[in-house]
Design a protein around this motif. Structure first.
Motif, PDB file in Angstrom:
ATOM      1  N   SER A 117     -45.041   9.741  -5.005  1.00 55.83           N
ATOM      2  CA  SER A 117     -44.881   9.472  -3.571  1.00 55.83           C
ATOM      3  C   SER A 117     -44.435  10.759  -2.876  1.00 55.83           C
ATOM      4  CB  SER A 117     -43.843   8.374  -3.346  1.00 55.83           C
ATOM      5  OG  SER A 117     -42.556   8.847  -3.752  1.00 55.83           O
ATOM      6  N   ASP A 118     -44.546  10.787  -1.550  1.00 58.20           N
ATOM      7  CA  ASP A 118     -44.094  11.956  -0.787  1.00 58.20           C
ATOM      8  C   ASP A 118     -42.606  12.205  -1.002  1.00 58.20           C
ATOM      9  OD1 ASP A 118     -46.625  12.358   0.190  1.00 58.20           O
ATOM     10  OD2 ASP A 118     -46.284  11.274   2.063  1.00 58.20           O
ATOM     11  N   GLN A 119     -41.837  11.121  -1.096  1.00 57.36           N
ATOM     12  CA  GLN A 119     -40.394  11.267  -1.311  1.00 57.36           C
ATOM     13  C   GLN A 119     -40.096  11.881  -2.672  1.00 57.36           C
ATOM     14  OE1 GLN A 119     -37.812  10.617   1.001  1.00 57.36           O
ATOM     15  NE2 GLN A 119     -36.804  11.843  -0.592  1.00 57.36           N
ATOM     16  N   LYS A 120     -40.857  11.465  -3.709  1.00 52.86           N
ATOM     17  CA  LYS A 120     -40.649  11.999  -5.047  1.00 52.86           C
ATOM     18  C   LYS A 120     -40.986  13.500  -5.076  1.00 52.86           C
ATOM     19  CE  LYS A 120     -39.863  12.042  -9.459  1.00 52.86           C
ATOM     20  NZ  LYS A 120     -38.444  12.052  -9.919  1.00 52.86           N
ATOM     21  N   ILE A 121     -42.097  13.873  -4.424  1.00 50.41           N
ATOM     22  CA  ILE A 121     -42.473  15.295  -4.349  1.00 50.41           C
ATOM     23  C   ILE A 121     -41.387  16.073  -3.612  1.00 50.41           C
ATOM     24  CG2 ILE A 121     -44.132  16.930  -3.351  1.00 50.41           C
ATOM     25  CD1 ILE A 121     -46.313  14.805  -3.833  1.00 50.41           C
ATOM     26  N   CYS A 122     -40.876  15.476  -2.534  1.00 49.51           N
ATOM     27  CA  CYS A 122     -39.796  16.095  -1.761  1.00 49.51           C
ATOM     28  C   CYS A 122     -38.573  16.350  -2.642  1.00 49.51           C
ATOM     29  CB  CYS A 122     -39.431  15.188  -0.582  1.00 49.51           C
ATOM     30  SG  CYS A 122     -38.044  15.758   0.391  1.00 49.51           S
ATOM     31  N   ILE A 147     -36.861  19.959  -3.694  1.00 51.77           N
ATOM     32  CA  ILE A 147     -35.440  20.226  -3.425  1.00 51.77           C
ATOM     33  C   ILE A 147     -34.740  20.672  -4.709  1.00 51.77           C
ATOM     34  CG2 ILE A 147     -33.230  19.150  -2.800  1.00 51.77           C
ATOM     35  CD1 ILE A 147     -34.828  17.463  -0.742  1.00 51.77           C
ATOM     36  N   GLU A 148     -35.129  20.063  -5.833  1.00 53.05           N
ATOM     37  CA  GLU A 148     -34.566  20.463  -7.135  1.00 53.05           C
ATOM     38  C   GLU A 148     -34.897  21.916  -7.465  1.00 53.05           C
ATOM     39  OE1 GLU A 148     -35.647  17.831 -10.321  1.00 53.05           O
ATOM     40  OE2 GLU A 148     -34.884  16.060  -9.272  1.00 53.05           O
ATOM     41  N   GLU A 149     -36.038  22.379  -6.967  1.00 53.45           N
ATOM     42  CA  GLU A 149     -36.433  23.775  -7.180  1.00 53.45           C
ATOM     43  C   GLU A 149     -35.792  24.715  -6.163  1.00 53.45           C
ATOM     44  OE1 GLU A 149     -40.474  24.879  -7.899  1.00 53.45           O
ATOM     45  OE2 GLU A 149     -40.985  22.918  -8.705  1.00 53.45           O
ATOM     46  N   GLY A 150     -34.964  24.143  -5.270  1.00 57.98           N
ATOM     47  CA  GLY A 150     -34.246  24.977  -4.306  1.00 57.98           C
ATOM     48  C   GLY A 150     -34.928  25.130  -2.970  1.00 57.98           C
ATOM     49  N   MET A 151     -35.946  24.292  -2.692  1.00 61.64           N
ATOM     50  CA  MET A 151     -36.652  24.399  -1.412  1.00 61.64           C
ATOM     51  C   MET A 151     -36.145  23.323  -0.464  1.00 61.64           C
ATOM     52  SD  MET A 151     -40.497  25.070  -2.850  1.00 61.64           S
ATOM     53  CE  MET A 151     -40.717  26.091  -4.318  1.00 61.64           C
ATOM     54  N   ASN A 152     -35.618  23.748   0.648  1.00 59.25           N
ATOM     55  CA  ASN A 152     -35.025  22.832   1.619  1.00 59.25           C
ATOM     56  C   ASN A 152     -36.124  22.225   2.488  1.00 59.25           C
ATOM     57  OD1 ASN A 152     -33.197  21.466   3.162  1.00 59.25           O
ATOM     58  ND2 ASN A 152     -32.490  23.244   4.309  1.00 59.25           N
ATOM     59  N   ILE A 153     -36.557  21.002   2.159  1.00 54.58           N
ATOM     60  CA  ILE A 153     -37.724  20.405   2.821  1.00 54.58           C
ATOM     61  C   ILE A 153     -37.529  18.904   2.989  1.00 54.58           C
ATOM     62  CG2 ILE A 153     -38.991  19.989   0.652  1.00 54.58           C
ATOM     63  CD1 ILE A 153     -41.521  20.921   2.165  1.00 54.58           C
ATOM     64  N   SER A 154     -38.136  18.335   4.013  1.00 56.11           N
ATOM     65  CA  SER A 154     -38.024  16.892   4.263  1.00 56.11           C
ATOM     66  C   SER A 154     -39.286  16.169   3.790  1.00 56.11           C
ATOM     67  CB  SER A 154     -37.827  16.639   5.770  1.00 56.11           C
ATOM     68  OG  SER A 154     -39.018  16.982   6.476  1.00 56.11           O
TER      69      SER A 154
END
Length: 458
Positions: free
Chosen positions: A420-425, A429-436
């Motif tokens: 899902s989009d939330q799972k990809i998000c 974030i776990e990789e350090g990318m601040n994204i919604s």
């Protein structure tokens, strides 16, 4: 109400764009091909302009000239020797003899109609139907209208339409998408009531990938419904695809080359496609003598001014593009060295501030412009990308890099349980990318990737 009419004198600063300024801006945003065409037009309209093409600009160089007569003699295959490509006289054999015209859909259908074992009247009706096909290969008219137009029986038209629908590519001559798909199945000798019912009634559910709903509607298993939808997806909704449509080819002419020489990158502007413009000396002498009183001198002065402005604008365009590329090269050296994974965030405003021009000037300078590099021909605009801040390092992350990661996640996902989009998000974030999540959905759509519900396999 009191109406008061007064005269007031006010002073204000205002930029009025002259015709020459507008032309200069217009030339800056032209692509190389458009500028080439514009210069050719100006040369036709302005007699004082002379164009010099350097030896290296010539398409044919004596040193690399091919002797096409010897070339053909060298080919010993029957399919070459059977064709009369070689002239018996001493005229040069043109290389264009080897270039075949792109075949249009109508040409391809016409060839098949010629070979039909039908009377000439039926063939003529078939040709008329082919003439009514639209760009997709669909029939853009009704049997009734066509019957009135050519004063033919509906039965004859129905018969001829059946013949056209049996021609390749299969699906030609259909009236809508459903008929297009069914014609293709018929020509593949596939007859299945459930499959036809799916096409007739549930294409909307198929588009939404609602396989379970299709299975329920058709009273079949989910696996069987998946098999039917997979088969339908192999069919061609636009039978004309792959054929020449008559649209003109748009040429890409790189405005510059980025070359690595002795571990340093250099910008080489591409001047080969544009002529070197000069003022014809005959018209210079008219100005110098200045004797004629019939308005000739004024006419020539006006044309020389136009020519000088054109030459100045071309040089200004070249200088602006060079400055922009110079700044891009400073910021994106890692990209040219290692590839798109190393593209850094960069905006028009940042480059504009650095080279001290307005942001709109940079925007015009990169519009429809390409550069040739060791990793291929690149659209300059694609090098500009916004940034997402990194949670860990504090450094900005390129949107291109984020899109690449989204694509990688989707390619590796379990298709039975797509991400899902939330799972990809969460993974980003776990990789350090601040994204919604909303931004993930936006980038996914830009990549042409369907939502998780439409990617699901059963």
């Amino acid at each position: 109400m009191k109406l008061d009419f007064n005269l007031k004198l006010t002073q204000e600063q205002k930029l009025v764009m002259t015709q020459q300024m507008q032309l200069s801006i217009k030339m800056l945003q032209m692509s190389g091909f458009e500028l080439q065409q514009y210069i050719e037009k100006e040369m036709q309209e302005n007699p004082v302009l002379d164009a010099n093409y350097s030896e290296e600009n010539h398409i044919e160089n004596n040193k690399d000239k091919i002797d096409y007569k010897k070339f053909i003699e060298y080919l010993e295959f029957d399919n070459y020797s059977s064709k009369n490509y070689v002239n018996t006289d001493d005229e040069e054999v043109s290389p264009f003899n080897f270039i075949t015209n792109e075949k249009s859909l109508k040409d391809f259908l016409e060839e098949q109609i010629l070979e039909l074992h039908e009377d000439e009247y039926t063939k003529e009706i078939c040709r008329y139907i082919v003439g009514n096909l639209d760009a997709r290969g669909y029939l853009d008219n009704t049997i009734e209208n066509m019957a009135k137009e050519i004063h033919a029986n509906k039965e004859n038209l129905e018969y001829a339409l059946g013949i056209v629908q049996g021609l390749e590519p299969y699906g030609i001559g259909c009236r809508d998408l459903k008929e297009c798909l069914k014609i293709q199945l018929k020509n593949k000798n596939i007859e299945n009531e459930k499959l036809l019912a799916l096409i007739d009634n549930y294409l909307e559910l198929l588009a939404e990938n609602k396989i379970a709903d299709i299975a329920k509607k058709l009273s079949i298993s989910v696996q069987e419904a998946q098999k039917y939808t997979d088969l339908i997806k192999t069919l061609e909704p636009k039978p004309s695809r792959g054929f020449y449509t008559g649209e003109s080819v748009k040429y890409i002419i790189p405005d510059a080359y980025i070359r690595k020489i002795n571990d340093e990158y250099h910008i080489i502007m591409n001047d080969s496609v544009l002529p070197k413009l000069n003022i014809n000396p005959v018209y210079k002498s008219i100005i110098l003598n200045g004797e004629k009183k019939d308005g000739t001198v004024e006419y020539v002065k006006d044309k020389i001014n136009s020519a000088m402005f054109l030459m100045k604008s071309i040089e200004q365009r070249k200088s602006t593009i060079y400055k922009v590329l110079e700044e891009i090269l400073k910021r994106q050296r890692d990209f040219f060295e290692y590839g798109k994974e190393h593209l850094k965030p960069m905006t028009l405003k940042e480059v504009a501030n650095e080279i001290q021009v307005h942001e709109s000037t940079v925007s015009r300078a990169i519009k429809d412009k390409y550069i040739y590099t060791n990793i291929g021909t690149i659209k300059i605009k694609d090098l500009f990308t916004t940034a997402i801040s990194s949670v860990d390092s504090g450094e900005d992350v390129s949107v291109v890099k984020i899109k690449n990661r989204i694509e990688e996640y989707v390619n590796k996902e379990d298709k039975k349980k797509p991400l899902s989009d939330q799972k990809i998000c969460d993974m980003l974030i776990e990789e350090g990318m601040n994204i919604s999540r909303r931004t993930v959905a936006k980038y996914r759509e830009e990549l042409g990737i369907k939502s998780s519900s439409k990617r699901k396999r059963f």
